[in-house]
Design a protein around this motif. Structure first.
Motif, PDB file in Angstrom:
ATOM      1  N   ARG A 155       0.826  -1.203   0.000  1.00 48.16           N
ATOM      2  CA  ARG A 155       0.000   0.000   0.000  1.00 48.16           C
ATOM      3  C   ARG A 155       0.865   1.260   0.000  1.00 48.16           C
ATOM      4  NH1 ARG A 155      -4.456  -0.682   4.083  1.00 48.16           N
ATOM      5  NH2 ARG A 155      -5.320  -1.963   2.401  1.00 48.16           N
ATOM      6  N   GLN A 156       1.953   1.249   0.751  1.00 48.59           N
ATOM      7  CA  GLN A 156       2.841   2.412   0.776  1.00 48.59           C
ATOM      8  C   GLN A 156       3.492   2.643  -0.581  1.00 48.59           C
ATOM      9  OE1 GLN A 156       3.452   4.864   3.064  1.00 48.59           O
ATOM     10  NE2 GLN A 156       1.652   3.959   4.051  1.00 48.59           N
ATOM     11  N   ALA A 157       3.885   1.575  -1.270  1.00 45.67           N
ATOM     12  CA  ALA A 157       4.497   1.730  -2.584  1.00 45.67           C
ATOM     13  C   ALA A 157       3.512   2.352  -3.568  1.00 45.67           C
ATOM     14  CB  ALA A 157       4.970   0.366  -3.100  1.00 45.67           C
ATOM     15  N   ILE A 158       2.245   1.964  -3.457  1.00 42.86           N
ATOM     16  CA  ILE A 158       1.213   2.542  -4.322  1.00 42.86           C
ATOM     17  C   ILE A 158       0.947   3.991  -3.931  1.00 42.86           C
ATOM     18  CG2 ILE A 158      -1.227   2.414  -4.950  1.00 42.86           C
ATOM     19  CD1 ILE A 158      -0.976  -0.664  -4.638  1.00 42.86           C
ATOM     20  N   ARG A 159       0.794   4.245  -2.644  1.00 42.63           N
ATOM     21  CA  ARG A 159       0.472   5.597  -2.176  1.00 42.63           C
ATOM     22  C   ARG A 159       1.579   6.591  -2.513  1.00 42.63           C
ATOM     23  NH1 ARG A 159      -1.459   6.090   3.941  1.00 42.63           N
ATOM     24  NH2 ARG A 159      -3.203   4.952   2.994  1.00 42.63           N
ATOM     25  N   GLN A 160       2.824   6.162  -2.421  1.00 38.42           N
ATOM     26  CA  GLN A 160       3.950   7.048  -2.695  1.00 38.42           C
ATOM     27  C   GLN A 160       4.253   7.184  -4.183  1.00 38.42           C
ATOM     28  OE1 GLN A 160       7.021   5.246  -0.329  1.00 38.42           O
ATOM     29  NE2 GLN A 160       6.041   5.785   1.614  1.00 38.42           N
ATOM     30  N   GLY A 161       3.559   6.397  -5.011  1.00 34.85           N
ATOM     31  CA  GLY A 161       3.735   6.509  -6.451  1.00 34.85           C
ATOM     32  C   GLY A 161       4.894   5.719  -7.015  1.00 34.85           C
ATOM     33  N   SER A 162       5.543   4.890  -6.213  1.00 38.89           N
ATOM     34  CA  SER A 162       6.663   4.108  -6.721  1.00 38.89           C
ATOM     35  C   SER A 162       6.193   2.865  -7.468  1.00 38.89           C
ATOM     36  CB  SER A 162       7.611   3.716  -5.586  1.00 38.89           C
ATOM     37  OG  SER A 162       6.938   2.972  -4.583  1.00 38.89           O
ATOM     38  N   TYR A 163       4.928   2.448  -7.244  1.00 36.53           N
ATOM     39  CA  TYR A 163       4.365   1.334  -8.004  1.00 36.53           C
ATOM     40  C   TYR A 163       3.045   1.793  -8.614  1.00 36.53           C
ATOM     41  CZ  TYR A 163       2.824  -3.230  -9.511  1.00 36.53           C
ATOM     42  OH  TYR A 163       2.399  -4.280 -10.297  1.00 36.53           O
ATOM     43  N   ARG A 164       2.951   1.691  -9.950  1.00 34.30           N
ATOM     44  CA  ARG A 164       1.780   2.214 -10.664  1.00 34.30           C
ATOM     45  C   ARG A 164       1.221   1.220 -11.669  1.00 34.30           C
ATOM     46  NH1 ARG A 164       3.967   8.395 -11.891  1.00 34.30           N
ATOM     47  NH2 ARG A 164       4.043   9.077  -9.707  1.00 34.30           N
ATOM     48  N   SER A 165       1.519  -0.062 -11.470  1.00 30.35           N
ATOM     49  CA  SER A 165       1.108  -1.062 -12.445  1.00 30.35           C
ATOM     50  C   SER A 165      -0.019  -1.931 -11.884  1.00 30.35           C
ATOM     51  CB  SER A 165       2.316  -1.913 -12.848  1.00 30.35           C
ATOM     52  OG  SER A 165       2.033  -2.709 -13.972  1.00 30.35           O
ATOM     53  N   HIS A 166      -0.289  -3.055 -12.531  1.00 27.85           N
ATOM     54  CA  HIS A 166      -1.399  -3.922 -12.156  1.00 27.85           C
ATOM     55  C   HIS A 166      -1.153  -4.558 -10.782  1.00 27.85           C
ATOM     56  CE1 HIS A 166       0.675  -7.789 -12.645  1.00 27.85           C
ATOM     57  NE2 HIS A 166       1.312  -7.208 -13.641  1.00 27.85           N
ATOM     58  N   THR A 167      -2.222  -5.021 -10.160  1.00 29.37           N
ATOM     59  CA  THR A 167      -2.123  -5.563  -8.800  1.00 29.37           C
ATOM     60  C   THR A 167      -2.348  -7.066  -8.740  1.00 29.37           C
ATOM     61  OG1 THR A 167      -4.447  -4.990  -8.422  1.00 29.37           O
ATOM     62  CG2 THR A 167      -2.779  -3.397  -7.694  1.00 29.37           C
ATOM     63  N   ALA A 168      -2.420  -7.753  -9.879  1.00 28.35           N
ATOM     64  CA  ALA A 168      -2.567  -9.210  -9.863  1.00 28.35           C
ATOM     65  C   ALA A 168      -1.396  -9.825  -9.111  1.00 28.35           C
ATOM     66  CB  ALA A 168      -2.623  -9.761 -11.282  1.00 28.35           C
ATOM     67  N   GLY A 169      -1.701 -10.688  -8.146  1.00 28.22           N
ATOM     68  CA  GLY A 169      -0.652 -11.355  -7.388  1.00 28.22           C
ATOM     69  C   GLY A 169      -0.142 -10.590  -6.188  1.00 28.22           C
ATOM     70  N   LEU A 170      -0.591  -9.360  -5.986  1.00 31.93           N
ATOM     71  CA  LEU A 170      -0.150  -8.558  -4.844  1.00 31.93           C
ATOM     72  C   LEU A 170      -1.147  -8.681  -3.693  1.00 31.93           C
ATOM     73  CD1 LEU A 170       1.089  -5.268  -6.572  1.00 31.93           C
ATOM     74  CD2 LEU A 170       2.345  -7.405  -6.149  1.00 31.93           C
ATOM     75  N   GLY A 171      -0.682  -8.327  -2.484  1.00 36.64           N
ATOM     76  CA  GLY A 171      -1.568  -8.340  -1.324  1.00 36.64           C
ATOM     77  C   GLY A 171      -2.188  -9.695  -1.081  1.00 36.64           C
ATOM     78  N   GLN A 172      -1.384 -10.737  -1.185  1.00 35.05           N
ATOM     79  CA  GLN A 172      -1.932 -12.086  -1.098  1.00 35.05           C
ATOM     80  C   GLN A 172      -2.615 -12.326   0.241  1.00 35.05           C
ATOM     81  OE1 GLN A 172       0.878 -15.067  -2.280  1.00 35.05           O
ATOM     82  NE2 GLN A 172       1.409 -14.018  -4.169  1.00 35.05           N
ATOM     83  N   GLY A 173      -3.804 -12.896   0.163  1.00 34.83           N
ATOM     84  CA  GLY A 173      -4.605 -13.144   1.349  1.00 34.83           C
ATOM     85  C   GLY A 173      -5.674 -12.103   1.588  1.00 34.83           C
ATOM     86  N   TYR A 174      -5.687 -11.039   0.775  1.00 36.86           N
ATOM     87  CA  TYR A 174      -6.627  -9.941   0.998  1.00 36.86           C
ATOM     88  C   TYR A 174      -7.476  -9.677  -0.244  1.00 36.86           C
ATOM     89  CZ  TYR A 174      -3.899  -9.088   5.181  1.00 36.86           C
ATOM     90  OH  TYR A 174      -3.265  -9.241   6.388  1.00 36.86           O
ATOM     91  N   LEU A 175      -8.711  -9.272   0.007  1.00 33.22           N
ATOM     92  CA  LEU A 175      -9.664  -8.977  -1.049  1.00 33.22           C
ATOM     93  C   LEU A 175      -9.215  -7.762  -1.845  1.00 33.22           C
ATOM     94  CD1 LEU A 175     -12.618  -9.813  -2.028  1.00 33.22           C
ATOM     95  CD2 LEU A 175     -13.401  -7.903  -0.626  1.00 33.22           C
ATOM     96  N   GLN A 176      -9.201  -7.905  -3.167  1.00 30.28           N
ATOM     97  CA  GLN A 176      -8.977  -6.747  -4.029  1.00 30.28           C
ATOM     98  C   GLN A 176     -10.323  -6.212  -4.505  1.00 30.28           C
ATOM     99  OE1 GLN A 176      -5.801  -6.464  -6.745  1.00 30.28           O
ATOM    100  NE2 GLN A 176      -4.614  -8.129  -5.848  1.00 30.28           N
ATOM    101  N   ALA A 177     -10.355  -4.932  -4.843  1.00 36.20           N
ATOM    102  CA  ALA A 177     -11.632  -4.301  -5.178  1.00 36.20           C
ATOM    103  C   ALA A 177     -11.514  -3.388  -6.383  1.00 36.20           C
ATOM    104  CB  ALA A 177     -12.163  -3.512  -3.984  1.00 36.20           C
ATOM    105  N   ASN A 178     -12.540  -3.462  -7.237  1.00 38.15           N
ATOM    106  CA  ASN A 178     -12.758  -2.475  -8.275  1.00 38.15           C
ATOM    107  C   ASN A 178     -13.389  -1.244  -7.631  1.00 38.15           C
ATOM    108  OD1 ASN A 178     -12.441  -4.328 -10.843  1.00 38.15           O
ATOM    109  ND2 ASN A 178     -13.781  -5.449  -9.457  1.00 38.15           N
ATOM    110  N   LEU A 179     -13.305  -0.112  -8.316  1.00 40.08           N
ATOM    111  CA  LEU A 179     -13.839   1.136  -7.766  1.00 40.08           C
ATOM    112  C   LEU A 179     -14.782   1.833  -8.739  1.00 40.08           C
ATOM    113  CD1 LEU A 179     -10.798   2.973  -6.143  1.00 40.08           C
ATOM    114  CD2 LEU A 179     -12.563   1.636  -4.998  1.00 40.08           C
TER     115      LEU A 179
END
Length: 281
Positions: A22-46
């Motif tokens: 989440r910090q990498a996304i919030r700080q702008g260092s990661y801006r790509s797809h989230t498939a495979g990230l945050g394993q164990g947690y629900l991902q959500a469309n907005l």
């Protein structure tokens, strides 16, 4: 993010904690797809829109739970989606957003703080990325994750049930599964009702109006090798088609493939996180 450096960061984040992702996304260092990230947690469309249109959109989700499994709704004007996570700021915690004006895609951005409105309502909808970990754990490799691409998504000929100005065809995502394991893949995904559940179709893509699986409407093309069957799941990009039809003055969504990663367990039957709401935002 598709270069060697981007791939290394992606592989690092696949093994990282939710906080680090989440910090990498919030700080702008990661801006790509989230498939495979945050394993164990629900991902959500907005889907983010003015309150004047929110009730019709909620009806649309209720009438179309397969492509639009509603997992969270914010208070009006509150960018802190506290029912989805104790530290989520919806203005910055998604790698990329699409901005729609009068039903047309006006552009993509990585932060929406400067266009946030006090009348905005945020809707979080379950995402099929959530059940992909279970497929991988069962020994079903997923080409788009292995190759650091975005899952292919297509406009189908399946009609959704309209509500107010929201209407349109269902969008589906595709994964190629070995033909001897199709029933297993369907059963695994069925256990995740907040993430679109079981597939809506498999086999001949023409059966749901898809002429060529090598030409997705969103995401990246993925092969269907010999001995594999294309399987199609309802997709959370469906609301973006409905938003185009509704022609709202402004609406914000995630960029396809670039999801919000929540604090909700991926195998939850209903969202269970319920922190105290903040007094001010």
């Amino acid at each position: 993010m598709r270069g060697q450096g981007g791939y290394r960061l992606y592989e690092t984040l696949r093994q990282s904690s939710l906080t680090d992702v989440r910090q990498a996304i919030r700080q702008g260092s990661y801006r790509s797809h989230t498939a495979g990230l945050g394993q164990g947690y629900l991902q959500a469309n907005l889907a983010i829109m003015p309150e004047a249109h929110a009730l019709d959109f909620m009806r649309y989700c209720q009438r179309n739970p397969k492509p639009c499994p509603l997992t969270g709704v914010s208070d009006t004007g509150n960018p802190k989606l506290f029912t989805m996570g104790r530290d989520i700021d919806i203005r910055s915690d998604v790698p990329a957003y699409n901005i729609y004006r009068d039903g047309r895609l006006a552009g993509s951005v990585t932060d929406i703080g400067d266009i946030w409105q006090d009348d905005f309502v945020v809707f979080a909808l379950g995402c099929s990325f959530t059940f992909e970990r279970a497929l991988e754990q069962a020994g079903l490799p997923l080409w788009h994750i292995q190759n650091n691409t975005t899952v292919p998504m297509f406009r189908s000929n399946i009609e959704t049930v309209p509500a107010g100005p929201f209407r349109g065809k269902m969008v589906v995502s595709m994964r190629a599964i070995p033909e001897g394991r199709v029933a297993e893949a369907a059963a695994i995904s069925r256990a995740y009702p907040l993430a679109h559940g079981a597939p809506v179709h498999w086999g001949d893509p023409a059966g749901i109006g898809i002429a060529d699986v090598s030409k997705p409407d969103w995401g990246d093309a993925a092969p269907v090798p010999e001995g594999h069957v294309p399987m199609f799941w309802a997709c959370g990009v469906t609301p973006q088609v409905a938003i185009e039809a509704a022609r709202l003055p402004i609406c914000i969504t995630h960029k396809p493939g670039h999801m919000l990663i929540t604090d909700i367990a991926e195998d939850a039957e209903v969202p269970v996180l319920a922190p105290e709401p903040e007094a001010a935002f």
